[in-house]
Enzyme design. Structure first.
Site, PDB file in Angstrom:
ATOM      1  N   ASP A 221      38.215 -52.946  22.007  1.00  0.00           N
ATOM      2  CA  ASP A 221      37.952 -52.244  23.603  1.00  0.00           C
ATOM      3  C   ASP A 221      38.677 -50.856  23.482  1.00  0.00           C
ATOM      4  O   ASP A 221      39.179 -50.460  22.224  1.00  0.00           O
ATOM      5  CB  ASP A 221      38.106 -53.192  24.465  1.00  0.00           C
ATOM      6  CG  ASP A 221      37.501 -52.983  25.909  1.00  0.00           C
ATOM      7  OD1 ASP A 221      37.345 -51.781  26.125  1.00  0.00           O
ATOM      8  OD2 ASP A 221      36.761 -53.785  26.275  1.00  0.00           O
ATOM      9  N   HIS A 244      37.144 -48.157  21.994  1.00  0.00           N
ATOM     10  CA  HIS A 244      36.696 -47.551  22.813  1.00  0.00           C
ATOM     11  C   HIS A 244      37.337 -46.194  23.453  1.00  0.00           C
ATOM     12  O   HIS A 244      37.100 -45.695  24.461  1.00  0.00           O
ATOM     13  CB  HIS A 244      36.329 -48.331  23.987  1.00  0.00           C
ATOM     14  CG  HIS A 244      35.342 -49.574  23.650  1.00  0.00           C
ATOM     15  ND1 HIS A 244      34.696 -50.343  24.827  1.00  0.00           N
ATOM     16  CD2 HIS A 244      34.655 -49.590  22.726  1.00  0.00           C
ATOM     17  CE1 HIS A 244      34.102 -51.353  24.141  1.00  0.00           C
ATOM     18  NE2 HIS A 244      33.830 -50.909  22.729  1.00  0.00           N
TER      19      HIS A 244
END
Ligand code: NAG
Ligand code: NAG
Ligand code: NAG
Ligand code: NAG
Ligand code: NAG
Ligand code: NAG
Length: 397
Positions: A221, A244
């Protein structure tokens, strides 16, 4: 006179250097990785926290230490507490062993001023058991996990540091810093597989004057995510990827009032991430994100190198149009270059009702990862100035 000063120096020096040490082995830790060593840690912390000296140090030597969820609470007597990890700390790795406990927490430090957590050791969350039953990847699984433990939380910790340490395989977020003021994270590595669900590297919220420097972060993430009520952050020399990217938000969910300002991200590299420099907000929120700078950043095969999504929705198309939004103002993008793996290398997708304003872009060179393919800039409802932006003009003339 000078001799007196010298002697005085020696005496105060000796007092200042006096550090009481609390080695977990002296509190009965096995270091075997098979027996629960939580009690030894709790007791070592208890003594370190109450000792009447200026400095105390908890030592976790070589060895493998199995810990159940633990809270190291302050306030403490020493003005500085060191928590030195040379060995490996592991969790049980079993979601079942959290039954009846706070599912969000494994190791937490709370209300400690002057805490320094460091050492060349490893803190391993053994997250596989949680990843395998995450609702994100297994939405139909009965009892799937939405909220899984964070490896280390710092809650209300003033003037703290986390450094020189390795944090791996978190069930969810790796490091969480909240309600904290003056906190430095330096020279840490954080690693989980690219496919591990919701494994943010470092999440910060409701905190001020937090710096993150010289660190390598690769997870499933955000490498770093900045939540609400956070200000005065300096993020530098980060190698991010996979993951991310470095994100502010998402903010303004459920019409919440957001406030994030004075954030500087610079001299960093993002490699193979889905996003690079990202700001995301939900429609319907209020408040501000302002005075944000992304500077001297290199993108390597990043899907959305520069992105503002003011229409963020976790499931595309399920969010209603709202007439308010978190105001985004004064965002600077300067000296950014590298490769984009999608066509829209610069995507400022701002709210029709609350435009992004005061955006400054200077010296940006982004090209496609596939040589020869064009990349574009798409700025919607955004106002600002630009100098030397390739893929070409973002703001409508
Ligand atoms: C960073 O941390 C590692 C241990 O994880 C250590 O070996 C190294 O010396 C540290 N680097 C600096 C510059 O402090
Ligand atoms: C964080 O970094 C800024 C800019 O380099 C510096 O002025 C500030 O003192 C740092 N904060 C802490 C808590 O060290
Ligand atoms: C901007 O956001 C809207 C709403 O989520 C979405 O439909 C649209 O595709 C986005 N535009 C770009 C260029 O990403
Ligand atoms: C990107 O920026 C870095 C650091 O400033 C520089 O070393 C590199 O040559 C630049 N690359 C391109 C393709 O402009
Ligand atoms: C932009 O790049 C030019 C040429 O490399 C340099 O002279 C200028 O200082 C840069 N601008 C900023 C704001 O760094
Ligand atoms: C730019 O974004 C707007 C809004 O999301 C969208 O309607 C438009 O199609 C996009 N243009 C391009 C060229 O992608």
């Amino acid at each position: 006179m000078s001799l007196l000063m010298f002697l005085l120096g020696l005496v105060t020096g000796a007092i200042a250097l006096h550090i009481d040490e609390f080695n977990v082995y002296n509190y009965g830790a096995s270091g075997s990785g098979e027996i629960d060593d939580s009690h030894a840690f709790v007791n070592a912390w208890r003594d370190a926290c109450k000792v009447r000296t200026q400095y105390a140090r908890v030592i976790v030597p070589e060895g493998t230490f199995l810990l159940n969820p633990l809270m190291f609470s302050g306030p403490c007597n020493p003005q500085n507490i060191h928590f030195k990890v040379l060995g490996t700390i592991i969790s049980t790795g079993s979601p079942k062993s959290w039954n009846g406990r706070d599912p969000s927490q494994w190791i937490a430090f709370k209300d400690v001023t002057g805490l320094n957590v460091y050492g060349s050791g490893v803190v391993d969350g053994q997250g596989m058991g949680w990843w395998d039953q995450s609702c994100r990847d297994h939405p139909k699984l009965e009892g799937c996990t939405k909220l899984a433990p964070t490896i280390i939380k710092f809650i209300s910790c003033k003037e703290g540091t986390l450094s020189n340490i390795n944090i791996v395989n978190s069930p969810q977020t790796h490091v969480l810093i909240f309600y904290s003021k003056g906190f430095n994270v330096d020279n840490v590595t954080i690693q989980s597989p690219e496919r591990s669900p919701n494994t943010d590297g470092i999440h910060i919220h409701s905190s001020q004057f937090v710096n993150i420097t010289n660190s390598i972060i690769g997870t499933g993430d955000d490498c770093i995510s900045i939540g609400d009520y956070t200000s005065n952050m300096d993020i530098a020399n980060i190698e991010c990827g996979p993951g991310h990217g470095i994100s502010i938000g998402s903010l303004g969910k459920n019409k919440e009032v957001a406030m994030v300002e004075n954030i500087r991200v610079h001299d960093s590299t993002l490699k193979g991430t889905t996003n690079g420099a990202r700001i995301k907000t939900w429609q319907g929120g209020q408040g501000n994100i302002r005075h944000v700078t992304f500077e001297n950043i290199v993108f390597d095969a990043v899907n959305n190198p520069i992105i503002i999504d003011q229409n963020y929705c976790d499931v595309r198309g399920t969010c209603k149009e709202e007439k308010t939004g978190v105001k985004i103002n004064d965002v600077v993008y300067e000296n950014l270059n590298g490769t984009s793996s999608s066509e829209i290398a610069i995507n400022l997708n701002c709210s029709k009702f609350v435009h992004c304003s005061g955006i400054i872009m200077e010296n940006i060179t982004l090209v496609s990862i596939q040589e020869g393919n064009p990349v574009t800039a798409n700025c919607t409802n955004a106002e600002g100035t630009e100098v030397g932006v390739n893929p070409g003009s973002c703001f409508k003339k």
